[in-house]
Enzyme design. Structure first.
Site, PDB file in Angstrom:
ATOM      1  CB  CYS A  86      -1.001  -0.416   1.242  1.00  0.00           C
ATOM      2  SG  CYS A  86      -2.110   1.946   2.201  1.00  0.00           S
TER       3      CYS A  86
ATOM      4  CB  CYS B  80       1.059   1.540   4.224  1.00  0.00           C
ATOM      5  SG  CYS B  80      -0.644   0.883   5.565  1.00  0.00           S
TER       6      CYS B  80
ATOM      7  CG  ASP C  22      -3.399  14.320  -4.290  1.00  0.00           C
ATOM      8  OD1 ASP C  22      -3.665  13.913  -3.802  1.00  0.00           O
ATOM      9  OD2 ASP C  22      -2.154  14.661  -5.412  1.00  0.00           O
TER      10      ASP C  22
ATOM     11  CG  HIS D 154      -3.914  -0.693   4.489  1.00  0.00           C
ATOM     12  ND1 HIS D 154      -3.504  -0.133   4.210  1.00  0.00           N
ATOM     13  CD2 HIS D 154      -5.159  -1.602   4.061  1.00  0.00           C
ATOM     14  CE1 HIS D 154      -4.219  -0.488   2.732  1.00  0.00           C
ATOM     15  NE2 HIS D 154      -5.386  -1.676   3.180  1.00  0.00           N
TER      16      HIS D 154
ATOM     17  CG  ASN E 152     -13.028  10.284  -4.590  1.00  0.00           C
ATOM     18  OD1 ASN E 152     -14.014  11.054  -4.416  1.00  0.00           O
ATOM     19  ND2 ASN E 152     -12.161  10.652  -5.432  1.00  0.00           N
TER      20      ASN E 152
ATOM     21  N   GLY F  39     -14.132   6.961  -8.198  1.00  0.00           N
ATOM     22  CA  GLY F  39     -13.003   7.858  -8.350  1.00  0.00           C
ATOM     23  C   GLY F  39     -11.606   6.629  -7.345  1.00  0.00           C
TER      24      GLY F  39
ATOM     25  CG  HIS G 274      -4.188   4.208   3.521  1.00  0.00           C
ATOM     26  ND1 HIS G 274      -3.309   2.981   4.014  1.00  0.00           N
ATOM     27  CD2 HIS G 274      -5.074   4.071   4.383  1.00  0.00           C
ATOM     28  CE1 HIS G 274      -3.170   4.247   5.170  1.00  0.00           C
ATOM     29  NE2 HIS G 274      -3.800   5.046   5.654  1.00  0.00           N
TER      30      HIS G 274
ATOM     31  CG  HIS H 101      -7.870   9.385   0.166  1.00  0.00           C
ATOM     32  ND1 HIS H 101      -7.203   7.389  -0.488  1.00  0.00           N
ATOM     33  CD2 HIS H 101      -7.346   9.690  -1.400  1.00  0.00           C
ATOM     34  CE1 HIS H 101      -7.653   7.965  -1.929  1.00  0.00           C
ATOM     35  NE2 HIS H 101      -8.034   8.879  -1.779  1.00  0.00           N
TER      36      HIS H 101
ATOM     37  CG  HIS I 272      -8.605  13.868  -1.913  1.00  0.00           C
ATOM     38  ND1 HIS I 272      -8.166  13.653  -3.008  1.00  0.00           N
ATOM     39  CD2 HIS I 272      -9.348  12.671  -2.564  1.00  0.00           C
ATOM     40  CE1 HIS I 272      -8.024  13.186  -4.054  1.00  0.00           C
ATOM     41  NE2 HIS I 272      -8.898  12.149  -3.174  1.00  0.00           N
TER      42      HIS I 272
HETATM   43  P1  5GP Z   1      -8.223   9.004  -5.204  1.00  0.00           P
HETATM   44  O1  5GP Z   1      -8.547   8.739  -6.676  1.00  0.00           O
HETATM   45  O2  5GP Z   1      -8.203   7.352  -4.684  1.00  0.00           O
HETATM   46  O3  5GP Z   1      -9.584   9.385  -4.532  1.00  0.00           O
HETATM   47  O4  5GP Z   1      -6.683   9.815  -4.717  1.00  0.00           O
HETATM   48  C1  5GP Z   1      -5.326   9.423  -4.464  1.00  0.00           C
HETATM   49  C2  5GP Z   1      -4.973  10.705  -4.631  1.00  0.00           C
HETATM   50  O5  5GP Z   1      -3.429  10.215  -3.843  1.00  0.00           O
HETATM   51  C3  5GP Z   1      -4.179  11.313  -5.618  1.00  0.00           C
HETATM   52  O6  5GP Z   1      -4.756  11.988  -5.767  1.00  0.00           O
HETATM   53  C4  5GP Z   1      -2.847  10.987  -5.840  1.00  0.00           C
HETATM   54  O7  5GP Z   1      -2.247  11.877  -6.427  1.00  0.00           O
HETATM   55  C5  5GP Z   1      -2.619  10.481  -4.091  1.00  0.00           C
HETATM   56  N1  5GP Z   1      -1.652  10.051  -5.045  1.00  0.00           N
HETATM   57  C6  5GP Z   1      -1.291   8.850  -5.260  1.00  0.00           C
HETATM   58  N2  5GP Z   1       0.283   7.768  -4.770  1.00  0.00           N
HETATM   59  C7  5GP Z   1       0.944   9.003  -4.221  1.00  0.00           C
HETATM   60  C8  5GP Z   1       2.164   9.074  -4.057  1.00  0.00           C
HETATM   61  O8  5GP Z   1       3.291   8.686  -3.799  1.00  0.00           O
HETATM   62  N3  5GP Z   1       2.313  10.246  -3.166  1.00  0.00           N
HETATM   63  C9  5GP Z   1       1.521  11.204  -2.527  1.00  0.00           C
HETATM   64  N4  5GP Z   1       1.511  12.391  -2.174  1.00  0.00           N
HETATM   65  N5  5GP Z   1      -0.046  11.533  -3.346  1.00  0.00           N
HETATM   66  C10 5GP Z   1       0.289  10.333  -3.737  1.00  0.00           C
HETATM   67 ZN    ZN Z   2      -2.715   1.160   3.500  1.00  0.00          ZN
END
Ligand code: 5GP
Ligand code: ZN
Length: 119
Positions: free
Chosen positions: A10, A13, A36, A52, A93, A99, A104, A106, A108
């Site tokens: 992950c 993680c 992000d 997690h 999301n 989307g 994991h 999260h 935004h």
């Molecule tokens: P989701 O689309 O799953 O709601 O959002 C995932 C978010 O994680 C995206 O906005 C993407 O830019 C961010 N993200 C993905 N991988 C990484 C990473 O390795 N580091 C950081 N800081 N953000 C990440």
């Molecule tokens: Zn995780």
């Protein structure tokens, strides 16, 4: 550590345990917040539980207070960044149709400019 606390495959993680570098802007015993990697607003942070949990939909009832802790962290960050009064948006999301890409939980945190409903 048990698989549900830290999943080795992950990405978030790995951010929590420092394997992947990130710009951490807030952390406490339950949650961390970092920038992000692909920001869509001037301030775009991700607030995540250290535990997690795959998604909002996968949360147990006992885990749901963690969302309150994530909101608490968001409000604190907004005050520190001086955008508490101007406005900011929190989005979770959950699932493919919403989307969700990283599995994991999260939240935004987006702000720093005028946001339309479709961004
Ligand atoms: P989701 O689309 O799953 O709601 O959002 C995932 C978010 O994680 C995206 O906005 C993407 O830019 C961010 N993200 C993905 N991988 C990484 C990473 O390795 N580091 C950081 N800081 N953000 C990440
Ligand atoms: Zn995780």
């Amino acid at each position: 550590m048990s698989p549900e606390k830290s999943k080795t495959d992950c990405v978030f993680c790995k951010i929590i345990n420092g394997e992947i570098p990130s710009k951490i802007v807030y952390q406490d015993e339950d949650v961390i917040a970092f920038v992000d990697i692909n920001p869509i607003t001037p301030v775009h942070l991700l607030i995540i539980p250290r535990k997690h949990i795959t998604s909002l939909a996968a949360m147990s009832d006992a885990e749901t207070p963690l969302v309150g802790k994530m909101v608490k962290a968001a409000n604190k960050i907004a005050r520190e960044k001086g955008i508490s009064e101007k406005g900011y948006r929190l989005t979770i999301n959950s699932g493919a149709e919403a989307g969700q890409v990283v599995q994991h939980l999260h939240m935004h945190f987006m702000g720093g400019r005028i946001l339309r409903w479709d961004n």
